[in-house]
Design an enzyme around this catalytic site. Structure first.
Site, mmCIF file in Angstrom:
data_model
loop_
_atom_site.group_PDB
_atom_site.id
_atom_site.type_symbol
_atom_site.label_atom_id
_atom_site.label_comp_id
_atom_site.label_asym_id
_atom_site.label_seq_id
_atom_site.Cartn_x
_atom_site.Cartn_y
_atom_site.Cartn_z
ATOM 1 C CD GLU A 281 -1.463 -0.175 3.661
ATOM 2 O OE1 GLU A 281 -2.599 -0.600 3.412
ATOM 3 O OE2 GLU A 281 -1.141 0.281 4.762
ATOM 4 C CG LEU A 295 -0.824 4.525 2.893
ATOM 5 C CD1 LEU A 295 -1.842 3.715 2.089
ATOM 6 C CD2 LEU A 295 0.577 3.957 2.700
ATOM 7 C CG ASP A 399 -9.116 1.684 2.950
ATOM 8 O OD1 ASP A 399 -10.067 1.046 3.430
ATOM 9 O OD2 ASP A 399 -8.149 2.080 3.628
ATOM 10 C CD GLU A 402 -15.706 2.971 5.143
ATOM 11 O OE1 GLU A 402 -15.000 3.875 4.624
ATOM 12 O OE2 GLU A 402 -15.495 1.766 4.988
ATOM 13 N NE ARG A 449 -12.943 0.712 5.443
ATOM 14 C CZ ARG A 449 -12.200 1.468 6.230
ATOM 15 N NH1 ARG A 449 -11.243 0.914 6.968
ATOM 16 N NH2 ARG A 449 -12.391 2.766 6.302
ATOM 17 C CG ASP A 466 -9.563 -1.497 9.150
ATOM 18 O OD1 ASP A 466 -9.243 -2.145 8.139
ATOM 19 O OD2 ASP A 466 -9.645 -0.255 9.166
#
Lengths: 673, 673
Positions: A281, A295, A399, A402, A449, A466
């Protein structure tokens, strides 16, 4: 499918076959409308949500009209009042739809009651991490962070709550969906993206709450659960097959730069570890914050961490190893892509039209506005295609999804409170379209996710989010099984998780045992993938211990050996919409003991997996469904179904059973060798 | 008092003078009725309460009838519907009453909205421990344990929650009351014992929720806050004066048996400590449980701990020292009094008529049924008179009152959910009647933590319940001030607390500093009383340190020196219903800065007390109300009012100010000597 509208004395019923889908009388009305004022506070993906309902009225008066055009149900509070809510009833091939034809404009809340039976089971509502059988609880449906700990009685949850409002609760999930499957063999789906709360606490009714009027209620029915799951999967969109290269071994999640990745890969080969891909990543570079390394959210290769990546990817490919990256729908405002998006007007704005930034902790990001087709297209072509696929990536973690804030302005003019739940599916669609246009569907992949209704059509692979690095009841290893089973029933055939969990906070760290138990389970899922976690340096990594390295290598080889099984299950997923990980009742619907089991699964029809999800276990007990006998994978010992059995479960021998007499019996028992 | 019913266009108003008490229109109705199903779980006085409201309807249609008989307000949901709710409006000497004349039987919920102003302040709702100004929050009104920690962000609260569901929250109190005082100079009292929830979060209305229809709503009005408090005090019953002997010094709470009490008393005299009484709760004997020593709940002297008590009480009396005991409304089923009560049928029963016992932790108790006049009389005569007053006690802690279970059957046939809130007042009445019949009103006394509407008439002295032994915001020293001020406005003139706090759990222990700061405050209240706490051996006691002993002795002498002030304030309480501890705005209503102050008080008109409620403080800041100048008690330095000042506040010099130019100025400044 034929439906019946039945009126007897004061009671109205809507039936498909013998199944009563709706029942109404003035004494026990099925619809309530009302008005509420919600309060919603977001803090980094965690929401505090409250409602103040100032009116809630039963619609006791039902007028049923049936003519050549079809049937209409008109509800009012009392005789003589104009209708407050009108539904058209439409037959559909696999059920019946209630289409909203009219709602009085003063109402912004709806409660629909469906008839329930005391011993009914209910499953679904997206990817639920705590409870597979939803009966006895209510489930707010709003995509969000799932929480850290997710159990108000644990110290970890309390610490997460007081430091970052992030402790979460049993119903918090990245992927909610207003759809459930009843043991009465129907699926109910509400077509809406509004906040909803499905309440299964009442003996004689389910009550579904919505914070805007849904477009429709769709009942799907079938004679068996297997068929029903197929119908549901068709409704939300059948997924493509799993890329075959995933079955070459584990995907190693490494984020320590190129030298680190090369070292671990070399050591992995030495240890006989089967590797399908590297997932790094940090290919986009890092940012130092007071919380640690993050990141750099400008989705392009940054040479400082992977100087030779351009050359390395083809080398890896020659070795049958893929390289994957990371992306999310935000752009940091100190990155080049942010400026590009801003100049083109591709970012969501503040309500007053000004710049809108989301604080992610010492850096701020813009939100690419996927409701603007040009913005979505730009993200697909400029980032996913040009910077990622064309660069040589075979996929990525897609990623987030939400976190859409509810106080921004979107190009389509729709209130962000109604777009919040829609966002995961839009995000999935952006990713899927980029891959499709590159002609790489079924080869390049991504894993998400977040989800919501319709994500099935676009997202080829879920990952369970997670988890905490532990065996805890509501945030540890076992929650991944619950997530796979609940999402699987709604048409998400492929599921996997971070081996060893991800979230390490407040001194909670990953143990070698946890990693090994997780790897044992992961071998029997769609894909094996490791993650070094949010705090790699403080947590155990498989490459730090020779014994664990060897154990993990063996599990990757077991996964490779399972490739024929996985291929066949993936074909089944394409053909019939069945998930790879299946709740026991899917194949054993007459064994009611299986209806609430959430820590075991069938991996296809012939393998039963009961992952060890506690520390210090040396044996393990599992329920074997009635009607078949089962052979313990490691000992070959035969057990009759319809009982709970205990088997030895040392590290390296995950409790797995082969269905006696199945066509693949010998092949499957051979896996133990 | 004259009232006006005003109708203009669509809007109806009820006014007294210029104050709008009720406002209604079809668009903004003042009444909502509905139906709910509550869930109430009790665990040792802590309640989990939830409501499921399935209907809530605005009553938009108001018909006003006015004739010679008076005025009637009839509310319906819509024109043409029969009235759902009818109120008669009655003028009263100090305001106006809305008397419920009719309510449609299907409703068990009522929400009444009163007009609010944005900057309005609201106080009262019984004895509130966390917030004096109630605006911006809602307050469930249900007598219960107040909780340990009472702040979900503290580790202490979390531990109490997970081990015993006892963490509590800001609104939990032993003494709720559905009455509030508005800064618009009116008091609203709802006559009901049903569960209620007063919601002061809205800008333009207060919303009062009830789980049964109240008998009436009483508005009381006055031209000043001082007068209003007098009217309110008269409404709920004026209390008797404080017993004069309380001003002889501190009441020492000791529970280590007679030898211990004799030793501490002797040492107290050596240290110059002024002692008014000994309060020994273990006069009834002890019971050993796995949680530690508990009292034996059979309310009679047990000789084993106090062998010479009969002789000792007269000796103490000769020395001007009283002796007090302990009692609560339960009887343990291994005691003699339980058997007596059972034989007479004086105990509440299970719903099926069988024996009903409450588990108090390794011992079980019966509930004396005070709704049975014979049972109440028996408790008064057989226990309070015969075993206690006649034995020589001068009073007692009348503990509990807030624990009435809701699943038992009472002699009066009323649902225990409606008697639960009534219980504290009934318990107070039993105690008061026993003392009255013995002719000892104003001499013998008792102190209670539980309360409800009408407790004022019977309970001569509140105590603030079981604070944690700390300075914490929601369960420590400062909460006692908030409790005194809020209850004081509703006619509870006398208030005090356990010096040094009571509850020591999870390693939270009392420090010498906490004891001293608490004693400094207690000197300026109705009564000084110590408590050794729930875990005497683990917590600091004043007699363990010479320096603290001396400090405490000095504070008791200060309290004795204040006797003339206290006597005069107690007379004021009898004559005008004013509390001894008064919020600043009571005397300074034109200084709006004083409206939300909850950590300072006026001790009568001439003393301002700003107790130190933090550890490690060497100076302290206080707000001095505008319109007067103030002399710092210890330095004599003069400060103008209308500002916040900081003064030195070493241990032994509690921040106290004397109103410059008051008649008692020289006397009061002399207290510092």
């Amino acid at each position: 499918m034929q439906f019946t509208l039945h009126q007897e004395n004061d009671t109205f019923s809507l039936l498909c076959g013998a199944t009563v889908l709706l029942r109404h009388s003035a004494q026990a009305p099925c619809c309530f409308v009302g008005h509420g004022q919600e309060s919603m506070q977001m803090y980094r993906g965690n929401f505090d949500i409250e409602d103040y309902v100032d009116e809630r009225s039963a619609l006791r008066e039902l007028v049923l009209e049936q003519d050549a055009q079809g049937a209409r149900l008109s509800f009012a509070r009392h005789a003589g009042e104009a209708p407050q809510l009108v539904f058209e009833v439409h037959a559909r091939p696999h059920g019946v739809h209630l289409q909203l034809a009219f709602a009085a404009p003063q109402w912004n809340r709806l409660w629909l009651r469906l008839p329930a039976e005391k011993h009914e089971h209910v499953w679904g509502c997206g990817e639920q991490m705590s409870y597979f059988n939803l009966r006895g609880r209510h489930f707010p449906l709003w995509t969000s962070e799932p929480g850290v700990g997710r159990d108000k009685s644990t110290h970890l949850t309390w610490q997460a709550d007081v430091t970052a409002r992030s402790g979460g609760d049993y119903y918090h999930t990245n992927y909610p969906q207003p759809s459930f499957i009843s043991s009465q063999r129907y699926c109910l789906h509400a077509e809406t993206t509004a906040y909803a709360d499905f309440d299964f606490r009442h003996d004689d009714f389910h009550e579904l709450q919505f914070w805007a009027m849904p477009e429709s209620f769709e009942f799907m029915l079938a004679d068996s659960f297997i068929e029903l799951v197929g119908v549901v999967s068709e409704r939300f969109g059948r997924q493509p097959s799993l890329p075959a290269w995933l079955q070459n071994g584990a995907m190693l999640g490494l984020k320590g730069g190129e030298a680190h990745a090369r070292t671990i890969l070399a050591r992995a080969k030495e240890h006989g570890l089967a590797v399908s891909a590297l997932w790094c990543e940090d290919w986009v570079g890092l940012r130092q914050t007071s919380f640690g390394k993050r990141l750099f959210w400008d989705w392009r290769w940054q040479p400082e961490r992977y100087p030779d990546l351009k050359a390395w990817i083809p080398e890896l490919a020659a070795d049958h190893i893929r390289f994957l990256g990371y992306v999310n729908p935000y752009l940091c405002n100190d990155g080049a892509l942010y400026q590009e998006a801003l100049q083109h007007g591709y970012l969501a704005t503040a309500l007053d039209g000004g710049e809108y930034l989301v604080d992610f902790g010492e850096f701020d990001c813009g939100v690419v506005d996927f409701t603007n087709p040009a913005a979505a297209h730009w993200f697909e072509e400029r980032i996913l295609r040009q910077e990622m696929l064309d660069f040589g990536l075979s996929g990525w973690m897609a990623d987030f999804g939400e976190y859409l804030p509810i106080d921004l302005r979107l190009a389509n003019g729709v209130d962000a409170r109604l777009m919040h739940n829609a966002w995961p599916t839009m995000w999935a669609e952006v990713n899927a379209r980029a891959i499709e246009r590159a002609g790489k569907t079924g080869d390049a992949t991504f894993f998400m996710r977040a989800g919501y209704s319709g994500v099935q059509r676009h997202c080829p692979l879920l990952w369970a989010g997670d988890q905490s690095v532990d065996f805890s009841r509501h945030d540890g290893l076992q929650t991944v099984i619950c997530g796979a089973l609940s999402s699987g029933l709604l048409g998400n055939a492929y599921h996997h998780s971070d081996i060893g969990g991800y979230t390490s906070l407040f001194g909670n760290v990953r143990t070698p045992e946890l990693f090994q138990r997780w790897a044992e389970m992961a071998a029997f899922t769609s894909m094996m993938r490791t993650h070094e976690g949010n705090r790699p340096d403080e947590n155990f990594q498989f490459y730090q211990d020779e014994g664990v390295f060897a154990h993990f290598a063996r599990m990757t080889r077991l996964h490779v050996a399972l490739a024929p099984v996985i291929r066949s299950l993936a074909e089944d997923a394409v053909a019939r919409g069945l998930p790879l990980q299946r709740p026991l009742f899917l194949h054993y619907e007459h064994d009611h003991n299986t209806y609430a089991i959430q820590d075991q699964y069938l991996f296809g029809p012939d393998l039963l997996v009961a992952p060890v999800h506690a520390a210090g276990a040396t044996d393990w007990s599992a329920y074997l469904p009635a009607g078949d006998a089962w052979l313990h994978l490691w000992s070959g010992v035969r057990h009759e179904g319809g009982q709970r059995v205990t088997v030895a479960a040392p590290l390296g021998q995950p409790p797995v059973f082969v269905r006696a007499g199945c066509a693949q019996q010998d092949f499957l028992l051979g896996l133990a060798a």
